[in-house]
Design a protein around this motif. Structure first.
Motif, PDB file in Angstrom:
ATOM      1  N   SER A   1      -8.838   0.895   2.668  1.00 58.77           N
ATOM      2  CA  SER A   1      -8.093   0.308   3.774  1.00 58.77           C
ATOM      3  C   SER A   1      -8.875   0.594   5.055  1.00 58.77           C
TER       4      SER A   1
ATOM      5  N   LEU B   1      -7.639   3.792  -1.051  1.00 64.64           N
ATOM      6  CA  LEU B   1      -6.259   3.605  -1.482  1.00 64.64           C
ATOM      7  C   LEU B   1      -6.120   3.821  -2.979  1.00 64.64           C
TER       8      LEU B   1
ATOM      9  N   ASN C   1      -7.614  -6.365   5.417  1.00 67.02           N
ATOM     10  CA  ASN C   1      -7.799  -5.377   4.349  1.00 67.02           C
ATOM     11  C   ASN C   1      -8.148  -6.068   3.035  1.00 67.02           C
TER      12      ASN C   1
END
Lengths: 289, 289, 289, 289
Positions: free
Chosen positions: B181, B175, A151
């Motif tokens: 993500s 996010l 991520n």
């Protein structure tokens, strides 16, 4: 395409042999039984040989050490050409300064170190240094927490327009007769599709691997592609790549391609080796010491 | 395609409104400011509305609770249609017995429970129960160790020829204003390419999501597709999917598609909404209580 | 997955049978020998049946006529559900006026005619009418000069942001035991990648085909998906699509999937039919008149 | 990445300049205005230059003639490196005897003629000679009937397991300011997906093109990659390919990449040239004769 009973008769036709590593010289169980005889024969006959491998997880010295521990001393580090070496060359030529962020183990990191560059794992990139990141390298599937660091890699690439190198194009590698593990090449393809950017891939079947090996040899003597044969267990990497580069190729059946599937897969993919041979082993009975 | 200033004039033309959730009703910062007025107006006018979402991480009851905590009580669980509900329907129809292995949080698991089936996280599959695994479900990117469990999923699929369901087709989700993500849809595509098998995907733009919503309504009253409009922030899922199913569509600019990019993206992708509107907010000034 | 010797025992378990056409009922040589007995049995038993086909080259009436010429009168036009019918529904719902340009034969054109729309072959589009083109349809690989008209289609799509429908998703179709022909689905994929836009595809495995058939039946009587079985010869379209929609499925071995390859292909693709059966023929000896 | 006002300052930093042809030196309207001054300057300064092009439709001699007709005599055939030349090298190395079937014009055929091989258009392959076909080459989109010959090519590849070469990887090429034409690279991808086999592609961004040029120079003098700069108008071919091979790159804005789109496209693709320059023209005012 010819089925050949003994690998020796193939070796005898060429001056230089390129070998894939996994599935040809070794498997998850250790060395392919008898493979040391092949290297004895090559040395006896004065043939040159190189290991051309998509393994970027360790340096050539570390890779050679692993063969030595198995008793195969013929494979020295200068005989090993890895996709990691192309990554190093790329950084030397194309990235002048700043940070090279990588995903992989600390061992995979050291040999891509390039002068003027600071090599850091993705886990150590943060708001204070992200703007100095000038390249991102996918080296190995081990050595980092996948969820956290993948991520993070995505978000580095959304912020920074930088080259991204995939140092191993394989999608999976075998762990045992029944089990495989996802390789960094598969992980990198996922990140590429999530960020929508185009990554640079080194590793077979890309010709740059073969060119790198070819150039190393030409530095000290003239050769023609006709003098070289590529030996591999995988149609899509070893055979397709070698063939495209203009080399003759041998498909061996000690790895990814099982004997019972070889013909079907060749017909299905259209990737045709020059020879098929059970293994890369030169039988002891086939030559005298 | 028409740019429309007020969302109210669109609502007035249809009987039923389908809303995407993320980027339309809520963002990572909470509710889209003023969106509660839209639902007041819908209720006042006796319009029907449904949330059609690719979110399979939680049950409709849990998803509705999250809206209630924000003060948006108009969205009750029976108004929510999620890709997870299609997964549940698939298991009810097509998997009779044995174990359903899943990747996701425990909350994502409960509502796919189907009678006669034993639902277990991939982490609890081992040599004693692997031969009873009759389906594998990708539910959510949270709730499991990626490296360990994704490798395990690959090896389950090498051993078992079973249906694999991807309950959320998105590759990434936001996010914060700068960060995204990796979503379970992106992870599933990686596993699909590693194992070389074909997975079943539920979620927009697939028509089955829209059909599921359409069928729920038709159970208690006759409707035509012409009475429904789909409101979304993403061309590739909400607009393409709604359009293909035969619905009129509204692209709103509060999420994935920024106002400055809308025209370029529509031309580049060829995906054309019926209307473009700044947001799905019906302004207070636009109607009287 | 069960190997079933006689198709009759499968038919007996369901109320409604969906058949793929090519490879199940007919081949390039004519009807599958004995298939007329299946339809006798279905009629005798009061079972319903539908032909669910990716063929958009002709109307249901023309398709039914072809069966009648072979002596199979049981297949009437109201029993045929084709991907062309979904195209027609899409145009009715989503394209209000202007020109619908198409690639295909004149016969393929007539049944997509929609009120208010002017249907023209791509060859008749020119600088005077290009700005009125509001949809482009890929119907059939016959009926136009490929080089001229495909290049024209590309340039129409560079100028007009309009929906593009692919009415047949197949990439190739069989001409004889050894020969295939490129289908319009394969051609459309090439154009899609050249123009970089996203096309709308109707046809199996897309659920919208099954939904269309399901809805036709529900208009006059209530049914459940559990009462229907889909019979097909192709894993990637008939079986994957039927299964995803929630139907039980039968793979027959009279078409694309040869008996010797069935198990290998099922394992390789992970697409698993409920049953495998040599053919869709109900043997005369299996029922009494 | 730096925006550079005058191309001369870039030329001054390198010894060897690689140019893409279309969009850099010429467009559909003829030569890029002023480009002849660039070649005057290169000759005056004793710099070397090569045209590195994906054009396999004609031989280097024919390509050079076209420049000469425009008055640009500096580009001689020995300065031209085309993807067709790699195809010829491949045939010399890898195909020993039999027929090489091709799709393209008769002009495109001649320069791939290789000793011992019989080169024939696909239209002349029939049941009497099909079993002697040992390679199939996609050379050009002109010179054959698409429908007849592409279907024939598919059926040749279903019968023969042979190498297939795509001598031009481009999917489309510009005909005028508003029109493009489908290129043989796009056609080949369609055939590849229909037959499910893996083709060999020569042409940028593949490194083998750059390697071929690099090797030609090294035959008569030592050079380093640092002495070469690649000039192109297309990020995905010229810039990505040059960069991957380790060369510095210049994106010019006279072709595929418009000035207004350059920054957006670089960010979107992650492909970053070393320099951006309006054109490859060295202004007359910038140097004295």
């Amino acid at each position: 395409m010819k089925r050949i009973d003994n690998f020796k008769s193939i070796v005898d036709k060429y001056d230089i042999i390129f070998f894939d590593a996994f599935g040809v010289i070794k498997t998850y169980q250790g060395l392919v039984p008898g493979i040391e005889k092949t290297f004895e024969y090559l040395q006896q006959q004065g043939k040159e040989y190189y290991i051309v491998t998509n393994d970027a997880s360790r340096s050539p010295v570390q890779l050679a050490d692993a063969y030595h521990r198995y008793g195969l001393t013929a494979i020295t580090s200068d005989r090993i050409i890895s996709s990691g070496m192309l990554t190093k060359e790329y950084l030397d030529l194309q990235v002048q300064d700043g940070i090279v962020a990588y995903l992989g183990t600390p061992e995979s990191q050291h040999y891509i170190d390039s002068s003027g560059l600071h090599t850091l794992p993705v886990s150590e990139i943060n708001s204070t240094n992200i703007d100095k990141v000038n390249a991102l390298i996918f080296l190995d599937d081990e050595g980092f927490d996948w969820q956290t660091e993948l991520n993070k890699a995505v978000n580095i690439l959304r912020r920074r327009t930088i080259p991204v190198i995939v140092a191993n194009t394989d999608r999976a590698y075998p762990l045992s007769v029944n089990e495989v593990s996802i390789a960094i090449g598969g992980i990198a393809s996922m990140i590429e599709s999530v960020v929508g950017k185009q990554f640079i891939r080194f590793g077979k079947p890309d010709s740059q691997m073969f060119m790198f090996a070819f150039d190393l040899i030409r530095e000290y003597r003239p050769i023609s592609k006709k003098q070289i044969v590529m030996v591999g267990d995988t149609l899509q990497t070893d055979i397709l790549g070698g063939n495209k580069f203009g080399l003759d190729t041998v498909l061996v059946l000690t790895g990814n391609t099982l004997s019972k599937d070889a013909d079907t897969r060749i017909t299905a993919t259209g990737i045709m080796p020059t020879y098929i041979c059970d293994s890369a082993v030169v039988d002891a009975g086939e030559f005298s010491f």
